[in-house]
Design a protein around this motif. Sequence first.
Motif, short mmCIF file in Angstrom:
data_model
loop_
_atom_site.label_atom_id
_atom_site.label_comp_id
_atom_site.label_asym_id
_atom_site.label_seq_id
_atom_site.Cartn_x
_atom_site.Cartn_y
_atom_site.Cartn_z
N TYR A 1 9.52 9.08 78.77
CA TYR A 1 7.97 9.06 77.78
C TYR A 1 7.51 7.15 77.41
O TYR A 1 7.07 6.38 76.39
CB TYR A 1 8.48 9.94 77.23
CG TYR A 1 7.03 9.87 75.53
CD1 TYR A 1 5.81 10.62 75.95
CD2 TYR A 1 7.93 9.87 74.93
CE1 TYR A 1 5.48 9.71 75.01
CE2 TYR A 1 7.36 9.93 73.95
CZ TYR A 1 5.54 10.06 73.14
OH TYR A 1 4.68 9.94 72.59
N ARG B 1 8.50 10.81 67.32
CA ARG B 1 8.95 12.53 66.56
C ARG B 1 7.92 13.31 67.17
O ARG B 1 8.46 14.37 66.93
CB ARG B 1 8.73 11.77 65.47
CG ARG B 1 9.15 13.14 63.86
CD ARG B 1 8.85 13.47 62.34
NE ARG B 1 8.21 11.75 62.07
CZ ARG B 1 8.99 10.99 61.51
NH1 ARG B 1 10.54 12.05 61.18
NH2 ARG B 1 8.78 9.60 60.66
N ALA B 2 6.79 13.49 67.42
CA ALA B 2 6.07 13.92 67.79
C ALA B 2 6.56 14.71 68.99
O ALA B 2 6.80 15.63 69.89
CB ALA B 2 4.64 13.73 68.28
N PHE B 3 6.78 13.18 70.05
CA PHE B 3 8.13 13.92 71.12
C PHE B 3 8.78 15.38 70.98
O PHE B 3 8.80 15.86 71.69
CB PHE B 3 8.35 12.87 72.04
CG PHE B 3 9.41 13.08 72.80
CD1 PHE B 3 8.66 13.02 73.77
CD2 PHE B 3 10.37 13.95 72.96
CE1 PHE B 3 9.33 13.53 75.43
CE2 PHE B 3 11.36 13.88 73.84
CZ PHE B 3 11.32 14.28 75.60
N LEU C 1 8.79 17.29 68.17
CA LEU C 1 8.95 18.46 67.66
C LEU C 1 8.51 18.84 69.18
O LEU C 1 8.44 20.25 69.02
CB LEU C 1 7.84 18.08 66.82
CG LEU C 1 8.17 16.97 65.50
CD1 LEU C 1 6.71 17.43 64.73
CD2 LEU C 1 9.33 18.39 64.81
N ASP C 2 7.48 18.29 69.87
CA ASP C 2 6.94 18.80 71.22
C ASP C 2 7.95 19.31 72.35
O ASP C 2 7.33 20.70 72.49
CB ASP C 2 6.26 18.31 71.74
CG ASP C 2 4.78 17.72 71.15
OD1 ASP C 2 4.90 18.59 70.22
OD2 ASP C 2 4.40 17.04 71.69
N HIS C 3 9.41 19.03 71.59
CA HIS C 3 10.63 19.43 73.06
C HIS C 3 11.19 19.91 72.45
O HIS C 3 12.00 20.17 72.99
CB HIS C 3 10.27 18.35 73.70
CG HIS C 3 9.56 17.33 74.90
ND1 HIS C 3 8.32 17.00 74.35
CD2 HIS C 3 9.45 17.79 75.77
CE1 HIS C 3 7.15 16.52 75.32
NE2 HIS C 3 8.40 16.74 76.17
N GLY C 4 11.08 20.58 71.13
CA GLY C 4 12.20 20.85 70.31
C GLY C 4 13.56 20.12 70.30
O GLY C 4 14.31 20.67 70.52
N GLU D 1 6.07 7.92 65.55
CA GLU D 1 5.19 8.75 65.12
C GLU D 1 5.38 9.48 66.56
O GLU D 1 5.27 11.01 66.61
CB GLU D 1 4.06 8.64 64.72
CG GLU D 1 3.81 8.16 62.74
CD GLU D 1 4.95 9.33 61.80
OE1 GLU D 1 5.29 10.41 61.88
OE2 GLU D 1 5.95 8.78 61.63
N ASN D 2 5.29 8.78 67.21
CA ASN D 2 4.84 9.26 69.03
C ASN D 2 6.50 9.47 68.54
O ASN D 2 6.43 11.18 69.82
CB ASN D 2 4.69 7.74 69.82
CG ASN D 2 3.86 7.35 69.49
OD1 ASN D 2 4.07 6.61 68.56
ND2 ASN D 2 2.56 7.15 70.77
N GLU E 1 13.24 13.28 80.24
CA GLU E 1 12.47 13.26 79.86
C GLU E 1 11.98 12.20 79.07
O GLU E 1 10.75 12.00 79.29
CB GLU E 1 12.13 14.95 79.41
CG GLU E 1 10.98 15.95 80.01
CD GLU E 1 10.95 17.09 79.83
OE1 GLU E 1 9.60 17.71 78.62
OE2 GLU E 1 11.77 17.97 79.50
#
Length: 756
Positions: free
Chosen positions: A729, A746-748, A750-753, A743-744, A725
């Motif tokens: 991305y 890091r967001a990935f 966070l979103d994917h645990g 930041e993108n 995944e």
Amino acid sequence: MARSPRMSSSRRLLARLRDIMAGGGRVQERLDNIVRAIANDLVAEVCSVYILRTGDVLELFANVGLLPEALHHTRLNMGEGLIGIIAARARSVALSDAQSHPAFAYRPETGEEIYHSLAGVPIIRTGRVIGVLAVQNRTRRQYTGEEIETLETIAMVTAEMIATSEVAGDDDRAALESVALLPVTIDGVRLSGGLAMGRAVRHERRLRIEKLVAENPDAEKRRLEKALAEMYGAIDQMLEADDVAQGGEHRDILEAYRMFAEDAGWLSRIDEAIGSGLTAEAAVEKVRNDTRARFRSQTDPYLRERLHDFDDLAHRLLQHLVGHDVKPNTESLPDDIILIARNMGPAELLDYDRTKLKGLVLEEGSATTHVAIVAKAFDIPVVGRVADALDATENLDRIVVDGDNAQVHIRPTEEVLQVYAAALSARAVKIAAYASLRNEPALSLDGIRISLNINAGLLADLQDIGDSGADGVGLYRTEIPFMARSDFPDVDQQADIYGRVFDLAGDLPVVFRTLDVGGDKSLPYWRSDEGENPALGWRAVRVALDRPSLMRHQMRALIRAAAGRPLTIMFPMITEVAEFEAARALLDLELELAKTRNRKLPEVLRVGTMLEVPALAFQLKSLLARADFISVGSNDLFQFLFASDRGSPRLADRYDTLAPSALSFLGSLVEQCDAAGKPISLCGEIAGRPLEAMVLVGLGFRSLSMTPSSLGPVKAMIRSLAVGELASYIKALGTGPEHSLRENLRAFALDHGVAV
Ligand code: PEP
Ligand code: MG
């Protein structure tokens, strides 16, 4: 010989001061007695001691002559009023009409409107202003230079009394704490992550001066002359040494230094300080403190260099006077040492008891400074480039070293301490959780196994490798044992070190990197010609190819140490394929030699290279036809890729390792290696940071090598990641115009645990 009145006055006062200090009592009482004695002796109606308190405020701490209610109430900011100016500029002031001075700040509670003249001197300790001593008179009195000198001398002795617990009795500790300086937080650069709390131990070449007040000034002058003669003799000897006598820049520098040692101004200031009643060593220290404080505001690099010369000379002279250097006496140090240093060599760090050493703060230093690397191996947080760290701390100050956020808190408030204490226990819980992963594989959610290795340099790094869950040693920095020695290890000594590395690693593979010296990695006994740009200079394999015997000895030692076991070698700073071939040819010569000497040859030999110079990436195809593997040295690679000295604090955050250009560069390396079927790994600092490591895995890296303490966090990250995944991305992010994709990404996570 007739004595001038100033001399007898100063000496009389110092003798009185000695009695006051010897008499014991609390700091407050002693300061009260001191101001009384000064006022008496100098016939001043007012004498005051201001002490720098929390918030950069000067508090009237002891006084005679002003209204009693002013005591502990009158406060001036640094730079405010004449007292504030004396403190801020670290300069003495004498004014016959102080009230007409534009900076005069009237404080009604003092009742000082009736006093016209004022003379004040900074109270300086170790180059830092900690207070002000001032006298005032009703008349428009012209204070003489001699009176100011006397005040400066008294101020120096007072400084010692205020700041040292030796002078103050145990009872005074509490009082001293209340004279505590302000809490300070200084930002630096992260050299090794982690968090530590402890007590400051200043690592400085400071000699202990036991006796400040002299009984016999003539005897002190004779001591000074003798010490000077010894010092001149020692410097002359330096100049006569073979490698200096032949000339060159270093001789010029030494000659200039020798000239400064005879600087008339410097010597007469020391002489005068002795005349005022100090011992020879206290006089040298006084002049040293004055110079340090005055040059502090000096921005001219040439003059700063001179300051350094005088500072160094003073240190040398003190050594001759006191007779010995102070080595760290571990027993007398606290159990939780936070070492504060300008800079230091790795061996100096090793002088301290590792079990007591909790953190390191450097005024200089960069991520690859070897002391930082060694500290990292000990899992000690290090913050570098902390401006004026030494000046801002006293021994035993409480310190928090927040390596992760590159911050140092000096004398933090109770609240700050509590926050960090809580963070430390939370961290301990995390570490325990990582420990439970030790025997679990570094397997991603979608079943991809990542090889996690450690970077090592000291045998200590390898002590626990069997229990660490590491797959091997991805980078063994051979220069580190070289750095901890006082001369070049010969083949036997090297073979012994490498043999022990093999033994400690057991069945786990070790990648031995050949000597990487030069640049910021200097050996105390190796004078490399660094030029203006040491990182781009004559270093690493460049030195080895120009000094082939160096390289051959190392390879001989490695072959001997392997004693038939599999051997993996890699070269640092290879810039073009021809260099790889040349280095490899030296290895072949040693293999031949070993064969003719009937030595056991390695059962398997793998020869690879670091990829840390961008040019090599453009010759990858031919390189991969010759090398068995490559390992990306991102520490160096990024500084060359971005043309950005990573030691420069101004550039520290300018370019990001997760910039589109960096990711595209690394991704292309992986693709080419995969296509050639050659293994690629990465052993720079980013491999040990979970978010960056996640991205590396997403780019296709299947092998990473990192500082041992990063193994747990990186493994936890991998076990929570679906690589497929992430790879899609990252592809979708592409190489757009962004400054960074951090930041993108890091967001990935966070979103994917993903545990970053
Ligand atoms: C690097 O440059 O990334 C590397 C691992 O080597 P060193 O830090 O020893 O220069
Ligand atoms: Mg490197």
